[in-house]
Design a protein around this motif. Sequence first.
Motif, mmCIF file in Angstrom:
data_model
loop_
_atom_site.group_PDB
_atom_site.id
_atom_site.type_symbol
_atom_site.label_atom_id
_atom_site.label_comp_id
_atom_site.label_asym_id
_atom_site.label_seq_id
_atom_site.Cartn_x
_atom_site.Cartn_y
_atom_site.Cartn_z
ATOM 1 N N UNK A 10 9.924 -12.407 -24.221
ATOM 2 C CA UNK A 10 10.504 -12.986 -25.681
ATOM 3 C C UNK A 10 11.729 -13.715 -25.317
ATOM 4 N N UNK A 11 12.013 -14.590 -26.009
ATOM 5 C CA UNK A 11 13.027 -15.626 -25.766
ATOM 6 C C UNK A 11 13.907 -15.925 -27.291
ATOM 7 N N UNK A 12 14.874 -15.987 -27.119
ATOM 8 C CA UNK A 12 15.862 -16.221 -28.315
ATOM 9 C C UNK A 12 15.956 -17.778 -28.282
ATOM 10 N N UNK A 13 15.448 -18.798 -29.253
ATOM 11 C CA UNK A 13 15.521 -19.872 -29.316
ATOM 12 C C UNK A 13 16.692 -20.398 -30.029
ATOM 13 N N UNK A 14 17.367 -19.485 -30.446
ATOM 14 C CA UNK A 14 18.827 -19.832 -31.032
ATOM 15 C C UNK A 14 19.969 -20.115 -30.125
ATOM 16 N N UNK A 15 20.017 -18.984 -29.026
ATOM 17 C CA UNK A 15 20.926 -18.888 -28.252
ATOM 18 C C UNK A 15 20.510 -19.494 -26.799
ATOM 19 N N UNK A 16 19.205 -19.508 -26.798
ATOM 20 C CA UNK A 16 18.567 -19.978 -25.368
ATOM 21 C C UNK A 16 18.360 -18.784 -24.433
ATOM 22 N N UNK A 28 9.342 -10.972 -34.002
ATOM 23 C CA UNK A 28 10.538 -10.218 -34.207
ATOM 24 C C UNK A 28 11.002 -9.467 -32.750
ATOM 25 N N UNK A 29 12.119 -9.152 -32.546
ATOM 26 C CA UNK A 29 12.594 -8.455 -31.381
ATOM 27 C C UNK A 29 13.367 -7.341 -31.966
ATOM 28 N N UNK A 30 13.255 -6.079 -31.178
ATOM 29 C CA UNK A 30 13.915 -4.814 -31.636
ATOM 30 C C UNK A 30 15.562 -4.915 -31.943
ATOM 31 N N UNK A 31 16.140 -5.998 -31.254
ATOM 32 C CA UNK A 31 17.502 -5.889 -31.354
ATOM 33 C C UNK A 31 18.092 -6.866 -32.475
ATOM 34 N N UNK A 32 16.994 -7.335 -33.206
ATOM 35 C CA UNK A 32 17.328 -8.128 -34.423
ATOM 36 C C UNK A 32 17.452 -9.645 -33.946
ATOM 37 N N UNK A 33 17.110 -10.139 -32.770
ATOM 38 C CA UNK A 33 17.247 -11.402 -32.435
ATOM 39 C C UNK A 33 15.766 -12.115 -33.066
ATOM 40 N N UNK A 34 16.083 -13.602 -33.276
ATOM 41 C CA UNK A 34 15.050 -14.256 -33.610
ATOM 42 C C UNK A 34 14.472 -14.958 -32.739
ATOM 43 N N UNK A 35 13.269 -15.359 -32.731
ATOM 44 C CA UNK A 35 12.824 -16.457 -31.294
ATOM 45 C C UNK A 35 11.466 -16.307 -31.150
ATOM 46 N N UNK A 36 10.891 -16.428 -30.051
ATOM 47 C CA UNK A 36 9.429 -16.791 -29.821
ATOM 48 C C UNK A 36 8.833 -15.707 -28.733
ATOM 49 N N UNK A 37 7.609 -15.310 -28.816
ATOM 50 C CA UNK A 37 6.945 -14.584 -28.069
ATOM 51 C C UNK A 37 6.077 -15.468 -27.080
ATOM 52 N N UNK A 38 5.974 -15.309 -25.823
ATOM 53 C CA UNK A 38 5.298 -16.180 -25.026
ATOM 54 C C UNK A 38 4.434 -15.553 -23.963
ATOM 55 N N UNK A 39 3.059 -16.071 -23.488
ATOM 56 C CA UNK A 39 2.386 -15.397 -22.576
ATOM 57 C C UNK A 39 2.707 -16.083 -21.580
ATOM 58 N N UNK A 83 19.548 -14.321 -39.227
ATOM 59 C CA UNK A 83 20.008 -13.421 -38.391
ATOM 60 C C UNK A 83 19.609 -11.953 -38.787
ATOM 61 N N UNK A 84 18.693 -12.157 -39.795
ATOM 62 C CA UNK A 84 17.902 -10.887 -39.971
ATOM 63 C C UNK A 84 16.593 -10.844 -39.235
ATOM 64 N N UNK A 85 16.068 -11.716 -38.441
ATOM 65 C CA UNK A 85 14.992 -11.831 -37.687
ATOM 66 C C UNK A 85 13.894 -12.453 -38.279
ATOM 67 N N UNK A 86 14.015 -13.581 -38.922
ATOM 68 C CA UNK A 86 12.942 -14.088 -39.689
ATOM 69 C C UNK A 86 11.678 -14.612 -38.661
ATOM 70 N N UNK A 115 14.158 -31.672 -27.409
ATOM 71 C CA UNK A 115 15.068 -31.338 -26.679
ATOM 72 C C UNK A 115 14.846 -30.042 -26.088
ATOM 73 N N UNK A 116 15.525 -29.477 -25.045
ATOM 74 C CA UNK A 116 15.322 -28.170 -24.302
ATOM 75 C C UNK A 116 15.806 -27.141 -25.155
ATOM 76 N N UNK A 117 15.387 -26.050 -25.524
ATOM 77 C CA UNK A 117 15.915 -24.880 -26.190
ATOM 78 C C UNK A 117 16.316 -23.827 -25.241
ATOM 79 N N UNK A 118 15.310 -23.621 -24.309
ATOM 80 C CA UNK A 118 15.482 -22.522 -23.505
ATOM 81 C C UNK A 118 14.947 -23.159 -22.069
ATOM 82 N N UNK A 119 15.604 -22.354 -21.004
ATOM 83 C CA UNK A 119 15.276 -22.799 -19.789
ATOM 84 C C UNK A 119 14.586 -21.189 -19.169
#
Length: 399
Positions: free
Chosen positions: A101-107, A82-93, A382-385, A64-68
């Motif tokens: 940086x993309x938040x894969x929880x919120x999209x 990690x991201x400075x504002x506490x979001x969890x997600x992925x770093x992409x080249x 929530x803590x940015x795993x 399924x699509x998580x982020x567009x």
Amino acid sequence: MGKRASHLKSFGVLAGIIVMGLFEEPPRADAGIMTTYVTGESAGSNVIFKVTLDASIAGSGTVGVAVTEDRGLHLDGIDFAPHGDGHTGVMVGIPDGKVGFYNVVTGATLPDFIADTSAVAGATGSATHPSSVLSTPTHLYYVENQFGFDGSSDHRIMRKAFSGGPEEVVFDGGVAGAGGLVEFEGLEIVDDRLYFFAQDPAPAPAATTRALMSIDLDGAGIWDGSAPTAHITGLARGAIGGPPVPGVSDGSDELDFDPSSGLLFGTNIINGEFIAYDPALGMEVVPGLLGSTSHFIDGGHFLSAGAEIDGIRADGDGHLVFTGRGGIIGAIDIENVMTLGAADLSSVYTLFDSPAFTFDDLTPLIAVPEPTAVPLLLVATGLGLFAVRRRRRCVLEGD
């Protein structure tokens, strides 16, 4: 082969500061259902897919699509960070010279971590194509000027601290054509050595072959100045025998260390071959029984050439998961390849296949928790795993 024991990857938590050891990585033994995030394309859009799979069961993948990517930018290498504002997600080249940086929880698409990876625009009008990204607890490592879009800039491996500050040069290979070590791809740290693919530094036909290389890192995580080491040379690149073409995949692509076998695995996007390297023994590992190959898996004999094998990750339970740009997500049973050969149908199999999608690279695999573990996972999220990618070399045990 002797049995191997290895330190598994750990996870860190970002809650203002990075706290090591508070949470550990979800258990990998008998991994079962796992999740990964994959860069690619769907219906003309550049996206990050969420993929659920069991690497031991053919056909088990769901996508399924998580982020567009709402800016229309292409996406390449991907890793948890990690991201400075506490979001969890992925770093992409991003080939357009950014690391996003993309938040894969919120999209959500968040502000770029690195807005421009080159101070000099390339001849094609784009920046220098950061492709592979590698997260450690404190820094993001990335490749700059991968294919030499910018002929005046050096090919370099860089890093930037998650806490901020400027980018740092980890390793400067030089300018293409000037005798330097250039055209990097794939990054993995094993036992304080940084492994990567580069243009083969050996004598001719170096221009048409690739090599698995490594450099020693000092205590600060920067090249210590000792000579780079070539581990596997003569790997196929480009159109296999043709000259290198900027912007066209050069062959050897991504790397991942498997803690269950103690081996470093790599892919070749051009011909579908896989290499396996033992960092402890300092040698390439090649199956020696049925279906004997030149490498761990020779290219092209189990998937069509259009599959273009790209990303690879170990599940920690004896399997490799790989992505193919032709819409294929597959798996490899490592022990089966070693004993039966890759031609055996139980050794390499498809988890998901759809020509509607294009797949590129994938994150480390995370075990889907049992229902009782869900509250803990939500707290950790929530803590940015994020995934810690610094690995230790396996320790050999007796047979």
